[in-house]
Design a protein around this motif. Sequence first.
Motif, PDB file in Angstrom:
ATOM      1  N   PRO A   1       0.813  -1.231   0.000  1.00  0.00           N
ATOM      2  CA  PRO A   1       0.000   0.000   0.000  1.00  0.00           C
ATOM      3  C   PRO A   1       0.840   1.271   0.000  1.00  0.00           C
ATOM      4  CG  PRO A   1      -0.854  -1.564   1.593  1.00  0.00           C
ATOM      5  CD  PRO A   1       0.458  -2.098   1.138  1.00  0.00           C
TER       6      PRO A   1
ATOM      7  N   SER B   1       1.977   1.875  -3.475  1.00  0.00           N
ATOM      8  CA  SER B   1       0.883   2.374  -4.316  1.00  0.00           C
ATOM      9  C   SER B   1       0.629   3.856  -4.078  1.00  0.00           C
ATOM     10  CB  SER B   1      -0.389   1.564  -4.037  1.00  0.00           C
ATOM     11  OG  SER B   1      -0.178   0.185  -4.286  1.00  0.00           O
ATOM     12  N   LEU B   2       0.660   4.283  -2.813  1.00  0.00           N
ATOM     13  CA  LEU B   2       0.456   5.704  -2.511  1.00  0.00           C
ATOM     14  C   LEU B   2       1.581   6.559  -3.079  1.00  0.00           C
ATOM     15  CD1 LEU B   2      -0.845   5.482   1.182  1.00  0.00           C
ATOM     16  CD2 LEU B   2      -2.174   5.903  -0.892  1.00  0.00           C
ATOM     17  N   CYS B   3       2.815   6.086  -2.974  1.00  0.00           N
ATOM     18  CA  CYS B   3       3.947   6.834  -3.538  1.00  0.00           C
ATOM     19  C   CYS B   3       3.829   6.947  -5.054  1.00  0.00           C
ATOM     20  CB  CYS B   3       5.261   6.162  -3.161  1.00  0.00           C
ATOM     21  SG  CYS B   3       5.679   6.270  -1.398  1.00  0.00           S
TER      22      CYS B   3
ATOM     23  N   ALA C   1       1.028   6.819  -6.814  1.00  0.00           N
ATOM     24  CA  ALA C   1      -0.086   7.705  -7.158  1.00  0.00           C
ATOM     25  C   ALA C   1       0.301   9.172  -6.993  1.00  0.00           C
ATOM     26  CB  ALA C   1      -1.298   7.376  -6.289  1.00  0.00           C
ATOM     27  N   TRP C   2       1.036   9.502  -5.926  1.00  0.00           N
ATOM     28  CA  TRP C   2       1.436  10.896  -5.730  1.00  0.00           C
ATOM     29  C   TRP C   2       2.513  11.310  -6.732  1.00  0.00           C
ATOM     30  CZ3 TRP C   2       5.927  13.531  -4.177  1.00  0.00           C
ATOM     31  CH2 TRP C   2       5.738  14.876  -3.848  1.00  0.00           C
TER      32      TRP C   2
ATOM     33  N   SER D   1       0.949  11.957 -10.208  1.00  0.00           N
ATOM     34  CA  SER D   1      -0.241  12.813 -10.224  1.00  0.00           C
ATOM     35  C   SER D   1      -0.204  13.890 -11.304  1.00  0.00           C
ATOM     36  CB  SER D   1      -0.450  13.450  -8.855  1.00  0.00           C
ATOM     37  OG  SER D   1       0.650  14.260  -8.504  1.00  0.00           O
TER      38      SER D   1
ATOM     39  N   SER E   1       8.564   3.945  -4.813  1.00  0.00           N
ATOM     40  CA  SER E   1       7.535   2.957  -5.147  1.00  0.00           C
ATOM     41  C   SER E   1       8.132   1.781  -5.908  1.00  0.00           C
ATOM     42  CB  SER E   1       6.438   3.626  -5.967  1.00  0.00           C
ATOM     43  OG  SER E   1       5.500   2.674  -6.417  1.00  0.00           O
TER      44      SER E   1
END
Length: 781
Positions: A336, A339-341, A343-344, A347, A419
């Motif tokens: 997770p 995934s957050l890294c 997505a940011w 962006s 990521s």
Amino acid sequence: MKLSQRRRGRDRANKAAQRKATSKVRKRSRNGDKPHVGYLVIHGVGNQHRHIGSDRSPLRHMGRGIVDPIAKALGESSVTWTETPECRKSSAEWPFGTPAHATVGITGPETQTGTVLIAEAVWADRFPRPPWYLRWLLTLGFVLLTLPAALLLVGPDRRDRSFWAPTETSFRQTFLSSLRDGLRPGAFLVSPDFRHVARMAWRFLTSVVLLAAFTAMFMEHPWWTASCAAVLIVLLSTRLNVADHVIMAAARDQEREKLLDFLEERLRWMRAHCDEIVMVAHSQGGFLAHQLMARHGGRNQSKVVRLVGVGSGLKPIWLLQQIKRPLVWAVAWMLPIASLCLAWGTSPLIEPSNSEVSAGMLMQLKAMVPALALPLAAQSTEFSTGTLQDMAESMERVQSGLLLVGDMSWGRWAAIMVSAMLTLVCGLIIKIHIRPAAKSLFALPPSKGPKQLRWEEYSSQHDMVGRMLLPTLPQGVEQEATPVLGHPLGDHTKYFDGDGLLGRRLAARLLADLESSRRRNFGARQWAETVARYERALRKQHDRRRCFQGVLMLWVTVGVLTPRIAGGATIVGSVIESWKPLVVATLVLSAVFTWRGRRSHRELVAMLDAELRGEPQQTPPVRIVVPERRTATTMALALGAVFAFLGALGLSLLSRLQPAWNVGSPGAPMLAAIILAILAGAAGSGYRVRRRWVAGAGLLACLPALISNGPLDASAPAWATAPGGPLAAVVLVAASIALIGLMRARMVHLPETPSSLSPVVPGPREVSRNVLTHGADGRPQ
């Protein structure tokens, strides 16, 4: 005297012979009445011990859910149910007492009879639970420890098998196939990859909306949040804390072993009363039944011929067990974070506030709005040149954004690298330490009896517990999806309802068990084929309905988020700020489609029961458009909806800027856009769209051009001075293309009639029966 003594001795000998003969007859009758097949039903999570003896008991809910379809098809007199209550008094032979059971007599269509034993194994109160003052604390601690397991709710399911386990033999073929489908819009819209991405996006959006709702409630109403937390703690301290059942199976080895001892005793009781055993286990009971069959090298498989898991919790509970391992726990948290890294970091490619792609698309929309609303006579050469320049500039910005020429700071590149590194580390851990231990995962030891154990797993496509794809089960275990309602929570609890199809499929298997034991024909083959046809129809119908619901929710989301995104907000920020309308739309659409699904499900099941009774059938009610004939119609309707929406915005602005033109009904194109969007979702999902609806929406978009005045220009024709004339032309062209596609659409009628299926080669028994009834020359005798 001697004669009387001789007579009394003869009488005593006759009485002894009679008692011996009577005992032999009773023994033969007991052996003859012993059922050959027995079904042991094991319930799932819940306090089912409080429903023993009622209609909500596992024996009546699951057991009667299997035999009641036979009574509906063959008549109430064809099934007899003799129930014996549970006895919890322990004895030397049965330390845990005897279970509640029922002896079921079944009379076939040709007056042949058979007997089945059905017993329940109620385990909800057969293991020790923590004290009430520690129960809530242990539950919350386990939830926090296994928090990444919440991603299982939005993970891939069995419908994504082609994406995660492709049929191509090499990575190159898989990549080329996906690239080919992605470059062709028609193939991409019907490809499994697109459906997989759409499902993941739908679940992610739902998770974000729910998280935003809880966060907003916590921040805006702290006292209300504190009250809800207190109520939750009280509930977790009571017997209503059914999550403690899952924690017991996943984390408490001693309690789980005691529970397996109880189930082993129930299985031993079944072996003493029948020759072959079928285990039917629901939810967490599927995990316990699998553990029981794998226990001690498979010694409990004696006489067990089939294990049937229904919405089984085997995969979720196994994953919760693995999180106790340090490496698995680390991987569960690193994925997770990666995934957050990612997505940011990426962006700028997707967020409208800092994405050149989104900015270019917004420029295209702004350039199209006045071009659709202004009359052709008012569009000068300078206006057309400026519009074309804006379109060209927007295309350049889109291309620059796709080529990563925009502003990418070092922080975002660092997030992408983090990521990638975390993903690489997780892959190495899984390959070196986790995958070798999972090569023979879930494989049961071979049975030592004369018959090998057959393992079957049934689940709905939408059941949030049983639909999980990973980890995979042995080949041939997972059966075709069972249609229920199409609801993530409702499907898990309604498998054995009176109008469920799973009970009818299991009833066919029960009739087949009677045929194998009695060597008589109970019609199991025809029953199974009929149920399979209706299952295919309901499966297609459920997929179509949920696809339509997803498309409608997509339109609602776009309509709600577009104003905020156009103002510079991010996608996630827009979702958080708009959580109230999104929650309302989600609940309303879910309620409407679930209600409609339940209604159509009951109608088809009623038709199935009528066909099983031999009644004549009407025209198949389900008509679905084949996927190859949907693409052109769907894209034309969707483009027409977008143009009508943009034209409505332009006409609204024009009515304010030019009141002398008297722009009439500027909201009519907006209504046409809504209708066309709904029709596009229906056509893309496979529904039959009536042509008059499309024509009506097209004429509705032309209404402002027909009733508005426009600028006074004697040299120009009337159609060139009408506001909204370009909009009417574009929408009419899109509607014409959609009408042509609707005329070329080909329908598939479900369920199929038996005559439309491929012929089945009759077996020797059917051949001999036909010869006896019709003669060797085929004429009736």
